[in-house]
Design a protein around this motif. Structure first.
Motif, PDB file in Angstrom:
ATOM      1  N   GLY A 193      -0.097 -65.873 -58.654  1.00  0.00           N
ATOM      2  CA  GLY A 193       0.953 -66.813 -59.050  1.00  0.00           C
ATOM      3  C   GLY A 193       0.426 -68.230 -59.191  1.00  0.00           C
ATOM      4  N   PHE A 194      -0.393 -68.658 -58.236  1.00  0.00           N
ATOM      5  CA  PHE A 194      -0.985 -69.997 -58.296  1.00  0.00           C
ATOM      6  C   PHE A 194      -1.803 -70.176 -59.568  1.00  0.00           C
ATOM      7  N   PHE A 195      -2.659 -69.202 -59.847  1.00  0.00           N
ATOM      8  CA  PHE A 195      -3.518 -69.327 -61.022  1.00  0.00           C
ATOM      9  C   PHE A 195      -2.749 -69.183 -62.329  1.00  0.00           C
ATOM     10  N   LEU A 196      -1.649 -68.433 -62.328  1.00  0.00           N
ATOM     11  CA  LEU A 196      -0.815 -68.383 -63.533  1.00  0.00           C
ATOM     12  C   LEU A 196      -0.150 -69.732 -63.795  1.00  0.00           C
ATOM     13  N   VAL A 197       0.315 -70.381 -62.740  1.00  0.00           N
ATOM     14  CA  VAL A 197       0.874 -71.730 -62.891  1.00  0.00           C
ATOM     15  C   VAL A 197      -0.213 -72.683 -63.383  1.00  0.00           C
ATOM     16  N   TRP A 198      -1.409 -72.555 -62.829  1.00  0.00           N
ATOM     17  CA  TRP A 198      -2.557 -73.362 -63.263  1.00  0.00           C
ATOM     18  C   TRP A 198      -2.810 -73.147 -64.759  1.00  0.00           C
ATOM     19  N   ASP A 199      -2.834 -71.873 -65.174  1.00  0.00           N
ATOM     20  CA  ASP A 199      -3.041 -71.553 -66.588  1.00  0.00           C
ATOM     21  C   ASP A 199      -1.947 -72.153 -67.462  1.00  0.00           C
ATOM     22  N   LEU A 200      -0.703 -72.010 -67.038  1.00  0.00           N
ATOM     23  CA  LEU A 200       0.405 -72.551 -67.823  1.00  0.00           C
ATOM     24  C   LEU A 200       0.319 -74.072 -67.936  1.00  0.00           C
ATOM     25  N   ALA A 201      -0.105 -74.724 -66.863  1.00  0.00           N
ATOM     26  CA  ALA A 201      -0.291 -76.180 -66.918  1.00  0.00           C
ATOM     27  C   ALA A 201      -1.402 -76.525 -67.902  1.00  0.00           C
ATOM     28  N   GLY A 202      -2.496 -75.791 -67.854  1.00  0.00           N
ATOM     29  CA  GLY A 202      -3.592 -76.028 -68.792  1.00  0.00           C
ATOM     30  C   GLY A 202      -3.185 -75.766 -70.233  1.00  0.00           C
ATOM     31  N   ILE A 203      -2.372 -74.735 -70.435  1.00  0.00           N
ATOM     32  CA  ILE A 203      -1.861 -74.442 -71.782  1.00  0.00           C
ATOM     33  C   ILE A 203      -0.949 -75.571 -72.250  1.00  0.00           C
ATOM     34  N   GLY A 204      -0.073 -76.026 -71.354  1.00  0.00           N
ATOM     35  CA  GLY A 204       0.833 -77.125 -71.696  1.00  0.00           C
ATOM     36  C   GLY A 204       0.100 -78.408 -72.033  1.00  0.00           C
ATOM     37  N   LEU A 205      -1.036 -78.631 -71.388  1.00  0.00           N
ATOM     38  CA  LEU A 205      -1.852 -79.824 -71.660  1.00  0.00           C
ATOM     39  C   LEU A 205      -2.829 -79.604 -72.815  1.00  0.00           C
ATOM     40  N   ARG A 206      -2.756 -78.440 -73.416  1.00  0.00           N
ATOM     41  CA  ARG A 206      -3.617 -78.058 -74.538  1.00  0.00           C
ATOM     42  C   ARG A 206      -5.094 -78.010 -74.154  1.00  0.00           C
ATOM     43  N   ILE A 207      -5.354 -77.631 -72.901  1.00  0.00           N
ATOM     44  CA  ILE A 207      -6.724 -77.458 -72.424  1.00  0.00           C
ATOM     45  C   ILE A 207      -7.161 -76.006 -72.627  1.00  0.00           C
ATOM     46  N   PHE A 208      -6.249 -75.075 -72.342  1.00  0.00           N
ATOM     47  CA  PHE A 208      -6.544 -73.651 -72.463  1.00  0.00           C
ATOM     48  C   PHE A 208      -5.910 -73.100 -73.729  1.00  0.00           C
ATOM     49  N   PHE A 209      -6.623 -72.215 -74.368  1.00  0.00           N
ATOM     50  CA  PHE A 209      -6.075 -71.532 -75.539  1.00  0.00           C
ATOM     51  C   PHE A 209      -6.763 -70.183 -75.682  1.00  0.00           C
ATOM     52  N   VAL A 210      -6.150 -69.307 -76.418  1.00  0.00           N
ATOM     53  CA  VAL A 210      -6.695 -67.975 -76.641  1.00  0.00           C
ATOM     54  C   VAL A 210      -7.454 -67.986 -77.958  1.00  0.00           C
ATOM     55  N   GLY A 211      -8.693 -67.541 -77.901  1.00  0.00           N
ATOM     56  CA  GLY A 211      -9.468 -67.405 -79.129  1.00  0.00           C
ATOM     57  C   GLY A 211      -9.206 -66.044 -79.760  1.00  0.00           C
ATOM     58  N   ASP A 212      -9.745 -65.869 -80.912  1.00  0.00           N
ATOM     59  CA  ASP A 212      -9.628 -64.576 -81.577  1.00  0.00           C
ATOM     60  C   ASP A 212     -10.795 -63.700 -81.141  1.00  0.00           C
ATOM     61  N   GLY A 213     -10.491 -62.536 -80.659  1.00  0.00           N
ATOM     62  CA  GLY A 213     -11.531 -61.604 -80.260  1.00  0.00           C
ATOM     63  C   GLY A 213     -11.112 -60.178 -80.548  1.00  0.00           C
ATOM     64  N   PRO A 214     -12.046 -59.369 -80.982  1.00  0.00           N
ATOM     65  CA  PRO A 214     -11.699 -57.993 -81.336  1.00  0.00           C
ATOM     66  C   PRO A 214     -11.386 -57.121 -80.121  1.00  0.00           C
ATOM     67  N   TYR A 215     -11.704 -57.591 -78.918  1.00  0.00           N
ATOM     68  CA  TYR A 215     -11.525 -56.782 -77.711  1.00  0.00           C
ATOM     69  C   TYR A 215     -10.232 -57.087 -76.979  1.00  0.00           C
ATOM     70  N   GLN A 216      -9.508 -58.087 -77.415  1.00  0.00           N
ATOM     71  CA  GLN A 216      -8.244 -58.465 -76.794  1.00  0.00           C
ATOM     72  C   GLN A 216      -7.107 -57.659 -77.398  1.00  0.00           C
ATOM     73  N   SER A 217      -6.099 -57.405 -76.592  1.00  0.00           N
ATOM     74  CA  SER A 217      -4.971 -56.591 -77.051  1.00  0.00           C
ATOM     75  C   SER A 217      -4.085 -57.321 -78.050  1.00  0.00           C
ATOM     76  N   GLY A 218      -4.040 -58.624 -77.947  1.00  0.00           N
ATOM     77  CA  GLY A 218      -3.136 -59.391 -78.800  1.00  0.00           C
ATOM     78  C   GLY A 218      -1.751 -59.557 -78.183  1.00  0.00           C
ATOM     79  N   VAL A 219      -1.502 -58.914 -77.052  1.00  0.00           N
ATOM     80  CA  VAL A 219      -0.219 -59.019 -76.363  1.00  0.00           C
ATOM     81  C   VAL A 219      -0.222 -60.326 -75.559  1.00  0.00           C
ATOM     82  N   ARG A 220       0.822 -61.113 -75.717  1.00  0.00           N
ATOM     83  CA  ARG A 220       0.933 -62.401 -75.027  1.00  0.00           C
ATOM     84  C   ARG A 220       2.156 -62.399 -74.121  1.00  0.00           C
ATOM     85  N   LEU A 221       1.970 -62.932 -72.918  1.00  0.00           N
ATOM     86  CA  LEU A 221       3.096 -63.124 -72.001  1.00  0.00           C
ATOM     87  C   LEU A 221       3.826 -64.414 -72.328  1.00  0.00           C
ATOM     88  N   ALA A 222       3.075 -65.350 -72.858  1.00  0.00           N
ATOM     89  CA  ALA A 222       3.590 -66.651 -73.303  1.00  0.00           C
ATOM     90  C   ALA A 222       2.608 -67.139 -74.367  1.00  0.00           C
TER      91      ALA A 222
END
Length: 111
Positions: free
Chosen positions: A43-72
């Protein structure tokens, strides 16, 4: 190949659980406590990730091995598996370190 990363994460989590069960380290030593700590850690790290996403620090790249399913937006479902593996690994390593410390203390007491 879309779910390759998710499959590798599941195999890794299963391997950690086998190791944990064999030596009764975390989940199989105290299941309720382990569940609570893992829930808090993930839970802590998910909040951390969401904060990073909100600040535009974290993003998902395109990769052939990822499912493409997003929680957010910018939060792949594989992130939960990764965080679970990371937190469980940290707990297992801490439990192993504690056992080694106790074994050394016990071996040194008889000298």
């Amino acid at each position: 190949m879309r779910f390759a990363y998710a499959a590798v994460l599941l195999v890794s989590i299963a391997g950690m659980l086998v190791l944990d069960r064999r030596h009764r380290l975390v989940v199989f030593a105290a299941p309720l406590r382990a569940l609570a700590v893992l829930t808090i850690g993930v839970g802590f790290f998910l909040v951390w990730d969401l904060a990073g996403i909100g600040l535009r620090i974290f993003f998902v790249g395109d990769g052939p091995y990822q499912s493409g399913v997003r929680l957010a937006p910018e939060l792949p479902i594989e992130e939960v598996g990764f965080l679970l593996l990371l937190c469980h690994l940290a707990l297992v390593l801490a439990a192993v370190a504690e056992r080694v410390r106790r074994a050394r203390r016990g071996a040194g007491a008889g000298e």
